[in-house]
Motif scaffolding. Sequence first.
Motif, PDB file in Angstrom:
ATOM      1  N   ASP A 118      43.237  42.143  39.668  1.00  0.00           N
ATOM      2  CA  ASP A 118      42.487  41.767  38.780  1.00  0.00           C
ATOM      3  C   ASP A 118      41.578  43.252  37.894  1.00  0.00           C
ATOM      4  O   ASP A 118      40.933  42.713  38.406  1.00  0.00           O
ATOM      5  CB  ASP A 118      42.141  40.486  38.396  1.00  0.00           C
ATOM      6  N   ASP A 120      38.126  42.492  36.066  1.00  0.00           N
ATOM      7  CA  ASP A 120      37.306  41.847  35.684  1.00  0.00           C
ATOM      8  C   ASP A 120      37.041  42.187  34.416  1.00  0.00           C
ATOM      9  O   ASP A 120      36.185  42.864  34.379  1.00  0.00           O
ATOM     10  CB  ASP A 120      36.205  41.596  36.779  1.00  0.00           C
ATOM     11  N   ASN A 123      36.023  37.285  31.517  1.00  0.00           N
ATOM     12  CA  ASN A 123      36.465  36.091  31.059  1.00  0.00           C
ATOM     13  C   ASN A 123      37.529  34.904  32.046  1.00  0.00           C
ATOM     14  O   ASN A 123      38.018  35.706  33.040  1.00  0.00           O
ATOM     15  CB  ASN A 123      36.782  36.408  30.312  1.00  0.00           C
ATOM     16  N   ASN A 124      37.512  33.410  32.584  1.00  0.00           N
ATOM     17  CA  ASN A 124      38.101  33.555  33.466  1.00  0.00           C
ATOM     18  C   ASN A 124      39.135  32.838  33.016  1.00  0.00           C
ATOM     19  O   ASN A 124      39.957  31.704  33.715  1.00  0.00           O
ATOM     20  CB  ASN A 124      37.150  32.657  34.116  1.00  0.00           C
ATOM     21  N   LYS A 125      39.352  32.434  31.202  1.00  0.00           N
ATOM     22  CA  LYS A 125      40.772  31.364  30.950  1.00  0.00           C
ATOM     23  C   LYS A 125      41.467  31.881  30.848  1.00  0.00           C
ATOM     24  O   LYS A 125      41.831  32.890  30.592  1.00  0.00           O
ATOM     25  CB  LYS A 125      39.956  31.191  29.280  1.00  0.00           C
ATOM     26  N   SER A 126      42.717  31.079  31.178  1.00  0.00           N
ATOM     27  CA  SER A 126      44.053  31.369  31.582  1.00  0.00           C
ATOM     28  C   SER A 126      44.905  30.445  30.709  1.00  0.00           C
ATOM     29  O   SER A 126      44.673  29.427  30.504  1.00  0.00           O
ATOM     30  CB  SER A 126      44.960  31.411  33.013  1.00  0.00           C
ATOM     31  N   SER A 201      41.419  36.097  30.058  1.00  0.00           N
ATOM     32  CA  SER A 201      41.196  37.096  30.832  1.00  0.00           C
ATOM     33  C   SER A 201      42.477  38.210  30.647  1.00  0.00           C
ATOM     34  O   SER A 201      43.262  37.417  29.830  1.00  0.00           O
ATOM     35  CB  SER A 201      41.629  36.607  32.431  1.00  0.00           C
ATOM     36  N   SER A 204      45.638  37.116  32.518  1.00  0.00           N
ATOM     37  CA  SER A 204      46.527  36.338  32.263  1.00  0.00           C
ATOM     38  C   SER A 204      46.834  36.807  30.663  1.00  0.00           C
ATOM     39  O   SER A 204      47.700  36.008  30.617  1.00  0.00           O
ATOM     40  CB  SER A 204      44.989  35.163  31.875  1.00  0.00           C
TER      41      SER A 204
END
Length: 336
Positions: A118, A120, A123-126, A201, A204
């Motif tokens: 990934d 980076d 952001n971590n929302k999928s 992200s 995602s």
Amino acid sequence: FNEIIRNIKLVYTKNAYDYEMNRFSRNNSLDKDITQKRDFFTNYSGPITEILSMVIMVFTIYMVTGNSTKIGESITYIYVIFRLMPYIKMINNNKVQLVSSLGAIDNILHYTNDTSKDMDDGNNKSIGKIIDIDIKDLIFSYDGKTKVLDNFNLKLTQGDVVEIIGQSGSGKSTFFDIMLKLRDEYSGNILINSIELRDISKKSWYSKIGYVPQEALLFDESLAYNVAYPNKIDEDKVIDSLTKASLYQYLDNINYQVGENGSKLSGGQKQRVSIARALYNNPDMILFDETTSALDKDTEKNVVEAINSLPNDLIVLLVTHRELDARYTKKINFKV
């Protein structure tokens, strides 16, 4: 390196940034070893050959001065040595070329398919399957004064095929880059299943979309490699993607080598490979960036037929400078 630069948007939208960084680092290391070997033979073999020749000549002169009865024989030795010298140097040069060639072969043998990592972006929302996209009051400006996009609104749902038409400078390419998460300095909202695009992200988002660039960018590899890139090749998925892209003639020859940047394929075939690559991971949306702009009428017709045959549950976004004979549910004109 040229392949990475030429395919940079593709690298990003396929989550292949780390994959290409590793591939470049690996090949750069191999190239360094090859160069060191080549330089060693180039810089040391020549002087060693010359020193040996001088030793032989000194020995021959010693024989001449020490035994005058063998002057004729010594002259023969000297003559033979001078005749052999060019061939000795030729053997040395060929040896250097051989080492370089073996290094190139070694480079190919070490070419592997690593799993992409990934990128980076903080952001971590999928997101799950893309059901709807709601773009509200989208504004974008490069200089903070002139608005390239001014309160643009658009709603997309499954099955929509939207054609965005506009000349150069109208903002359609900027809008496209925003949708590819290559720019996020916009005002307004882009809601994907009610989640702001900025907060999703890249891994995602890119796993849910397919990207077909303006110029079909292919690697000097097999057809299967280009369709699956950068993932591990699944032959069944490759064949399914080629079928959906109407490349039936290659279903029994997915290992066909396409040549540098697809030089062994026609323009229409290259674009269809790009479509097959976009379909490989079963995306929910496909974005076409001026896909037919550089094609002649007949080739464009073939590509449009491939677009029209795409699965009906996809969201399809077509960006073009002229209207295509493609199926669409909405048509939007961008003006300069």
